[in-house]
Design a protein around this motif. Structure first.
Motif, PDB file in Angstrom:
ATOM      1  N   ARG A   1      59.758 160.634  47.640  1.00  0.00           N
ATOM      2  CA  ARG A   1      59.204 161.904  47.197  1.00  0.00           C
ATOM      3  C   ARG A   1      57.960 162.237  47.989  1.00  0.00           C
ATOM      4  O   ARG A   1      57.501 161.467  48.821  1.00  0.00           O
ATOM      5  CB  ARG A   1      58.905 161.838  45.702  1.00  0.00           C
ATOM      6  CG  ARG A   1      60.130 161.463  44.854  1.00  0.00           C
ATOM      7  CD  ARG A   1      59.774 161.295  43.388  1.00  0.00           C
ATOM      8  NE  ARG A   1      58.750 160.272  43.193  1.00  0.00           N
ATOM      9  CZ  ARG A   1      58.268 159.942  42.012  1.00  0.00           C
ATOM     10  NH1 ARG A   1      58.696 160.563  40.937  1.00  0.00           N
ATOM     11  NH2 ARG A   1      57.350 158.996  41.891  1.00  0.00           N
ATOM     12  N   SER A   2      57.396 163.379  47.694  1.00  0.00           N
ATOM     13  CA  SER A   2      56.189 163.806  48.401  1.00  0.00           C
ATOM     14  C   SER A   2      54.967 163.046  47.889  1.00  0.00           C
ATOM     15  O   SER A   2      54.963 162.495  46.786  1.00  0.00           O
ATOM     16  CB  SER A   2      55.974 165.307  48.196  1.00  0.00           C
ATOM     17  OG  SER A   2      55.603 165.578  46.851  1.00  0.00           O
ATOM     18  N   PHE A   3      53.920 163.042  48.688  1.00  0.00           N
ATOM     19  CA  PHE A   3      52.646 162.442  48.295  1.00  0.00           C
ATOM     20  C   PHE A   3      52.146 163.109  47.018  1.00  0.00           C
ATOM     21  O   PHE A   3      51.694 162.446  46.081  1.00  0.00           O
ATOM     22  CB  PHE A   3      51.639 162.628  49.432  1.00  0.00           C
ATOM     23  CG  PHE A   3      50.369 161.845  49.282  1.00  0.00           C
ATOM     24  CD1 PHE A   3      50.155 160.699  50.040  1.00  0.00           C
ATOM     25  CD2 PHE A   3      49.370 162.255  48.414  1.00  0.00           C
ATOM     26  CE1 PHE A   3      48.970 159.967  49.920  1.00  0.00           C
ATOM     27  CE2 PHE A   3      48.185 161.538  48.288  1.00  0.00           C
ATOM     28  CZ  PHE A   3      47.989 160.387  49.045  1.00  0.00           C
ATOM     29  N   ALA A   4      52.248 164.424  46.963  1.00  0.00           N
ATOM     30  CA  ALA A   4      51.781 165.167  45.786  1.00  0.00           C
ATOM     31  C   ALA A   4      52.545 164.775  44.537  1.00  0.00           C
ATOM     32  O   ALA A   4      51.964 164.639  43.450  1.00  0.00           O
ATOM     33  CB  ALA A   4      51.907 166.673  46.027  1.00  0.00           C
ATOM     34  N   CYS A   5      53.840 164.565  44.676  1.00  0.00           N
ATOM     35  CA  CYS A   5      54.654 164.185  43.520  1.00  0.00           C
ATOM     36  C   CYS A   5      54.224 162.832  42.982  1.00  0.00           C
ATOM     37  O   CYS A   5      54.065 162.654  41.771  1.00  0.00           O
ATOM     38  CB  CYS A   5      56.128 164.171  43.918  1.00  0.00           C
ATOM     39  SG  CYS A   5      57.230 163.705  42.572  1.00  0.00           S
TER      40      CYS A   5
ATOM     41  N   PHE B   1      49.481 153.427  44.330  1.00  0.00           N
ATOM     42  CA  PHE B   1      50.873 153.602  44.734  1.00  0.00           C
ATOM     43  C   PHE B   1      51.017 153.431  46.234  1.00  0.00           C
ATOM     44  O   PHE B   1      50.076 153.636  46.994  1.00  0.00           O
ATOM     45  CB  PHE B   1      51.444 154.948  44.270  1.00  0.00           C
ATOM     46  CG  PHE B   1      50.870 156.176  44.954  1.00  0.00           C
ATOM     47  CD1 PHE B   1      51.492 156.744  46.060  1.00  0.00           C
ATOM     48  CD2 PHE B   1      49.718 156.785  44.457  1.00  0.00           C
ATOM     49  CE1 PHE B   1      50.978 157.884  46.673  1.00  0.00           C
ATOM     50  CE2 PHE B   1      49.196 157.930  45.053  1.00  0.00           C
ATOM     51  CZ  PHE B   1      49.827 158.481  46.165  1.00  0.00           C
ATOM     52  N   ARG B   2      52.195 153.042  46.643  1.00  0.00           N
ATOM     53  CA  ARG B   2      52.514 152.875  48.052  1.00  0.00           C
ATOM     54  C   ARG B   2      53.299 154.095  48.493  1.00  0.00           C
ATOM     55  O   ARG B   2      54.264 154.493  47.841  1.00  0.00           O
ATOM     56  CB  ARG B   2      53.337 151.607  48.269  1.00  0.00           C
ATOM     57  CG  ARG B   2      53.673 151.310  49.741  1.00  0.00           C
ATOM     58  CD  ARG B   2      54.550 150.053  49.826  1.00  0.00           C
ATOM     59  NE  ARG B   2      54.785 149.631  51.195  1.00  0.00           N
ATOM     60  CZ  ARG B   2      55.766 150.062  51.966  1.00  0.00           C
ATOM     61  NH1 ARG B   2      56.612 150.987  51.518  1.00  0.00           N
ATOM     62  NH2 ARG B   2      55.929 149.592  53.203  1.00  0.00           N
ATOM     63  N   TYR B   3      52.888 154.675  49.604  1.00  0.00           N
ATOM     64  CA  TYR B   3      53.564 155.874  50.091  1.00  0.00           C
ATOM     65  C   TYR B   3      54.013 155.683  51.538  1.00  0.00           C
ATOM     66  O   TYR B   3      53.225 155.258  52.389  1.00  0.00           O
ATOM     67  CB  TYR B   3      52.647 157.101  49.993  1.00  0.00           C
ATOM     68  CG  TYR B   3      53.365 158.374  50.372  1.00  0.00           C
ATOM     69  CD1 TYR B   3      54.300 158.933  49.516  1.00  0.00           C
ATOM     70  CD2 TYR B   3      53.142 158.984  51.599  1.00  0.00           C
ATOM     71  CE1 TYR B   3      54.993 160.084  49.866  1.00  0.00           C
ATOM     72  CE2 TYR B   3      53.825 160.133  51.951  1.00  0.00           C
ATOM     73  CZ  TYR B   3      54.756 160.677  51.085  1.00  0.00           C
ATOM     74  OH  TYR B   3      55.446 161.804  51.437  1.00  0.00           O
ATOM     75  N   GLN B   4      55.281 155.993  51.778  1.00  0.00           N
ATOM     76  CA  GLN B   4      55.836 155.936  53.126  1.00  0.00           C
ATOM     77  C   GLN B   4      56.027 157.362  53.637  1.00  0.00           C
ATOM     78  O   GLN B   4      56.927 158.070  53.198  1.00  0.00           O
ATOM     79  CB  GLN B   4      57.186 155.213  53.125  1.00  0.00           C
ATOM     80  CG  GLN B   4      57.867 155.169  54.490  1.00  0.00           C
ATOM     81  CD  GLN B   4      57.059 154.378  55.506  1.00  0.00           C
ATOM     82  OE1 GLN B   4      56.863 153.184  55.341  1.00  0.00           O
ATOM     83  NE2 GLN B   4      56.593 155.047  56.555  1.00  0.00           N
ATOM     84  N   PRO B   5      55.164 157.815  54.536  1.00  0.00           N
ATOM     85  CA  PRO B   5      55.295 159.190  55.050  1.00  0.00           C
ATOM     86  C   PRO B   5      56.572 159.366  55.850  1.00  0.00           C
ATOM     87  O   PRO B   5      57.095 158.416  56.455  1.00  0.00           O
ATOM     88  CB  PRO B   5      54.058 159.354  55.945  1.00  0.00           C
ATOM     89  CG  PRO B   5      53.138 158.233  55.567  1.00  0.00           C
ATOM     90  CD  PRO B   5      54.013 157.126  55.126  1.00  0.00           C
ATOM     91  N   ALA B   6      57.056 160.577  55.869  1.00  0.00           N
ATOM     92  CA  ALA B   6      58.188 160.911  56.723  1.00  0.00           C
ATOM     93  C   ALA B   6      57.734 160.922  58.173  1.00  0.00           C
ATOM     94  O   ALA B   6      56.528 160.926  58.475  1.00  0.00           O
ATOM     95  CB  ALA B   6      58.750 162.277  56.330  1.00  0.00           C
ATOM     96  N   SER B   7      58.674 160.916  59.063  1.00  0.00           N
ATOM     97  CA  SER B   7      58.356 160.934  60.492  1.00  0.00           C
ATOM     98  C   SER B   7      57.476 162.136  60.826  1.00  0.00           C
ATOM     99  O   SER B   7      57.764 163.263  60.417  1.00  0.00           O
ATOM    100  CB  SER B   7      59.654 161.004  61.303  1.00  0.00           C
ATOM    101  OG  SER B   7      59.381 161.066  62.687  1.00  0.00           O
ATOM    102  N   GLY B   8      56.402 161.879  61.540  1.00  0.00           N
ATOM    103  CA  GLY B   8      55.490 162.954  61.924  1.00  0.00           C
ATOM    104  C   GLY B   8      54.383 163.226  60.931  1.00  0.00           C
ATOM    105  O   GLY B   8      53.461 163.987  61.226  1.00  0.00           O
ATOM    106  N   GLN B   9      54.454 162.602  59.744  1.00  0.00           N
ATOM    107  CA  GLN B   9      53.410 162.776  58.741  1.00  0.00           C
ATOM    108  C   GLN B   9      52.369 161.674  58.859  1.00  0.00           C
ATOM    109  O   GLN B   9      52.639 160.595  59.385  1.00  0.00           O
ATOM    110  CB  GLN B   9      54.007 162.768  57.327  1.00  0.00           C
ATOM    111  CG  GLN B   9      54.899 163.955  57.015  1.00  0.00           C
ATOM    112  CD  GLN B   9      55.410 163.904  55.581  1.00  0.00           C
ATOM    113  OE1 GLN B   9      55.583 162.837  55.003  1.00  0.00           O
ATOM    114  NE2 GLN B   9      55.647 165.080  55.011  1.00  0.00           N
ATOM    115  N   ASP B  10      51.186 161.937  58.341  1.00  0.00           N
ATOM    116  CA  ASP B  10      50.072 160.987  58.379  1.00  0.00           C
ATOM    117  C   ASP B  10      49.606 160.750  56.947  1.00  0.00           C
ATOM    118  O   ASP B  10      48.982 161.619  56.332  1.00  0.00           O
ATOM    119  CB  ASP B  10      48.928 161.546  59.229  1.00  0.00           C
ATOM    120  CG  ASP B  10      47.779 160.562  59.410  1.00  0.00           C
ATOM    121  OD1 ASP B  10      47.596 159.692  58.540  1.00  0.00           O
ATOM    122  OD2 ASP B  10      47.055 160.682  60.413  1.00  0.00           O
TER     123      ASP B  10
END
Length: 205
Positions: A20-24, A43-52
């Motif tokens: 899901r999104s960081f905001a979610c 929480f652990r967040y895995q950004p999509a390609s191209g995201q920081d």
């Protein structure tokens, strides 16, 4: 990237790899902190390609800091870009870390006494540089000190209840807290998906 030991403290449902999104994740996993019921969330967040992921945390911090909530990255993987995000209310966390019993405990775990920012910097260093997961992180999340100590001494076994943390002292009181947090998460998820802005969902300090 795998944050070693995160499956033990805190509980696995609250350190997740989310599509899901960081905001979610911020609005749902961190709901009890945004509502002021809990001093901190993780929480652990895995950004999509191209995201920081770090840039996302910085942007959300700028938005929520005026409401009394800090968003910061405690650990980032240079290979995958995954980030471990700590969302907290600085005044509440500082009050916890200033307690004599908590200071004694952290000192026994190898921390150098200091203010909250110093202690968080040491926690981040341990997350980034040590092989073993620093289970004392529980006190930074507002878990009862006795339960954090019980978890470490029992190596995560012999607990009497399990939810947001593993319980070794008062399961009835812990269950009441778990129920409050779960209810808050449901309410915040419904509001978020119905379009309520996260800043509006964040109770001002």
């Amino acid at each position: 990237m795998r944050f070693k030991g995160a499956e033990l403290m805190p509980a696995p449902t609250h350190v997740t790899v989310s599509p899901r999104s960081f905001a979610c994740d911020l609005a749902t996993i961190c709901a009890p902190t945004l509502a002021g019921l809990k001093p901190a969330s993780l929480f652990r967040y895995q950004p999509a390609s191209g995201q920081d992921g770090t840039a996302m945390a910085v942007a959300w911090h700028a938005l929520l800091a005026p409401r009394g909530v800090t968003v910061r990255v405690l650990k980032a993987c240079p290979v995958t870009g995954a980030v471990l995000v700590y969302v907290y209310r600085p005044t509440q966390v500082a009050a916890i870390l200033q307690r004599g019993d908590v200071q004694d405990f952290l000192q026994s775990e190898g921390y150098t006494p200091g203010d909250a920012e110093s202690m968080l910097a040491q926690l981040s260093q341990r997350l980034c540089c040590e092989e073993d997961f620093p289970h004392e992180i529980g006190v930074f999340l507002g878990y009862p000190l006795a339960d954090v100590i019980g978890f470490i001494q029992n190596r995560g076994k012999n607990f009497t209840a399990c939810g947001y943390w593993k319980v070794y002292t008062d399961p009835a009181a812990a269950q009441k807290a778990f129920d409050r947090y779960k209810k808050c998460e449901r309410i915040y998820a419904r509001c978020y998906y119905n379009g309520t802005p996260i800043r509006q969902l964040t109770v001002a300090a």
